[in-house]
Write an enzyme that holds these catalytic residues in place. Structure first.
Site, PDB file in Angstrom:
ATOM      1  N   SER A  22      42.751  27.720  43.299  1.00  0.00           N
ATOM      2  CA  SER A  22      43.029  26.406  43.882  1.00  0.00           C
ATOM      3  C   SER A  22      42.852  26.466  45.393  1.00  0.00           C
ATOM      4  CB  SER A  22      44.463  25.978  43.564  1.00  0.00           C
ATOM      5  OG  SER A  22      44.792  24.809  44.300  1.00  0.00           O
ATOM      6  N   HIS A  23      42.704  25.303  46.022  1.00  0.00           N
ATOM      7  CA  HIS A  23      42.702  25.238  47.474  1.00  0.00           C
ATOM      8  C   HIS A  23      44.090  25.558  48.026  1.00  0.00           C
ATOM      9  CE1 HIS A  23      38.791  23.488  47.064  1.00  0.00           C
ATOM     10  NE2 HIS A  23      38.675  23.283  48.354  1.00  0.00           N
ATOM     11  N   SER A  24      45.098  25.329  47.186  1.00  0.00           N
ATOM     12  CA  SER A  24      46.476  25.546  47.626  1.00  0.00           C
ATOM     13  C   SER A  24      47.072  26.736  46.904  1.00  0.00           C
ATOM     14  CB  SER A  24      47.296  24.287  47.309  1.00  0.00           C
ATOM     15  OG  SER A  24      48.657  24.623  47.221  1.00  0.00           O
TER      16      SER A  24
END
Lengths: 129, 208
Positions: free
Chosen positions: A10-12
Site C-alpha cells: 500500500s501507499h500507506s
C-alpha cells in the site's frame, strides 16, 4: 506442502499493516505473509526496494501473490517482479483486486493449499463485478 | 548519453556537467512539479524527483567516470531505489533500458535507437502510449525527432510544446484519471519533468 505467499503493498504503511493484521486473523501463521507501505523517504508512497524485500520475506516454492492499492504500488510491484531471478519471476503475480478483501481472500485460499493460479483467480473475482 | 549532433565527444568533465545540470534543473523545479502534481495527482512528484536527483548529485564523482551504458544503468538503479512511486519505476525503467541498448561509444543512430528502446520500456511499464497525458506525450515526439535527424533546437522546442500540449488532455492513466474531466486544464507533471531533463541535456549539447 508449500503455501502461496501473500505480499501487501500500500501507499500507506498503516493500511498495509492493517490489511496484514486482518489476514493473520483469518489464517494465523499458516501462510507466508509480508507487507510494505511508504516511499523511500518514509512518506506516503511505494518503494521498489521495500517491495523486493517483502517478496523475499514471503517467498514460497508455491509462489507469491501481491495485492496492491493505487497505480504506483502496481507499477513498482511489476518492476520488482521483473527484476527477480528468472526461476522466481514466473511464480510471482500482481493481482488485480481490492487490497484488503483481495489479501484476505487470497490468503484464505492459500491456507487451503490452492495453487498460485487459483489464489490469484479468487482474489481477482472480487474485481469482476 | 551521446550528442544529438553526432559522436559522443563527452569527457569526464562534460559528463559531470551534464549530469549535474540535468539534476539541478529537476531539483530547482521541485516546487513547480509538486504544484502540478497537487492539481491532478498526489502532489509528491517534485519531492520524489528531488530526492532521486539529490542522490545522483551525491554520487557525482563516481557517475562522471563511468562509460555511457554503465552511467545510465547506475542512474536508473538510483532513481528506482530513491524516487519511489510510479515515476521512480518509469524513469528507472527508462534508464535501465537505455543502458541495455546503448553502446560504449554510441553514434547518433545507435543513441537514437537506444532512446527508442527506452521509450518502449516506459510504454510497457506504464501500459500507456501517446496522448494519455503522461511523460510519453513528451518522450515519443522527442524520440521521433531524434530518430529523424532533428537538431537540439528542434528537440528542445518539441519537448516544451509537447509538455504544454498535455494541458487540455483528459487523463486516462495514473492518479489523474480519477479526476476525469477535472484533469483537463493542467499540465502533466511527468511530461513536465521529462521536458525539463530533455531541455537540460539539449542545452549541454548545444554549447559548442
Amino acid at each position: 506442502m508449500a503455501k502461496v505467499g501473500i505480499v501487501i503493498v500500500s501507499h500507506s504503511p498503516k493500511v498495509a499493516e492493517g490489511a496484514a493484521d486482518m489476514v493473520r486473523q483469518m489464517v494465523g501463521e499458516e501462510v507466508p505473509l509480508a507487507w510494505t507501505g511508504g516511499n523511500p523517504a518514509g512518506g506516503l508512497g511505494t518503494s521498489y526496494e521495500a517491495i523486493s524485500e517483502a517478496i523475499r520475506k514471503a517467498w514460497s516454492e508455491a509462489g507469491v501473490a501481491i495485492l496492491v492499492d493505487l497505480g504506483g504500488a502496481e507499477t513498482n510491484s511489476e518492476m520488482a517482479v521483473e527484476m527477480l531471478p528468472a526461476e522466481r519471476r514466473a511464480r510471482v503475480v500482481v493481482c488485480n483486486a481490492p487490497i484488503v478483501e483481495g489479501a484476505v481472500m487470497a490468503a484464505t485460499e492459500s491456507a487451503g493449499g490452492s495453487s498460485l493460479e487459483r489464489v490469484r483467480a479468487v482474489a481477482e473475482e472480487l474485481s469482476a463485478n | 548519453m551521446t550528442s544529438p549532433g553526432g559522436g559522443t565527444g563527452l569527457d569526464a568533465g562534460r559528463t559531470r556537467k551534464l549530469i549535474a545540470d540535468v539534476a539541478r534543473s529537476v531539483i530547482d523545479a521541485a516546487d513547480e512539479l509538486t504544484a502540478l502534481d497537487a492539481a491532478i495527482g498526489d502532489g509528491d512528484h517534485g519531492e520524489n524527483m528531488k530526492r532521486g536527483f539529490e542522490a545522483i548529485l551525491a554520487d557525482l564523482d563516481a557517475l562522471s567516470a563511468m562509460p555511457a551504458p554503465e552511467l545510465c544503468r547506475a542512474i536508473g538503479a538510483k532513481l528506482l531505489s530513491t524516487v519511489g512511486g510510479a515515476s521512480g519505476a518509469l524513469y528507472g525503467s527508462f534508464f535501465l533500458a537505455l543502458a541495455k541498448s546503448l553502446p560504449v561509444e554510441p553514434s547518433r543512430a545507435s543513441a537514437a535507437a537506444a532512446f527508442g528502446d527506452a521509450v518502449d520500456a516506459v510504454r510497457a511499464r506504464g501500459k500507456s502510449d501517446f496522448g494519455e497525458k503522461t511523460m510519453l506525450d513528451v518522450l515519443i515526439p522527442v524520440q521521433r525527432i531524434f530518430a529523424t535527424g532533428g537538431d537540439v533546437v528542434a528537440i528542445r522546442q518539441a519537448a516544451r510544446k509537447a509538455a504544454e500540449a498535455t494541458i487540455p488532455i483528459l487523463a486516462t492513466r495514473g492518479r489523474a484519471s480519477f479526476l476525469g474531466e477535472r484533469s483537463i486544464g493542467h499540465m502533466d507533471p511527468g511530461a513536465r519533468s521529462s521536458a525539463l531533463m530533455i531541455d537540460a541535456i539539449c542545452a549541454q549539447f548545444g554549447e559548442e
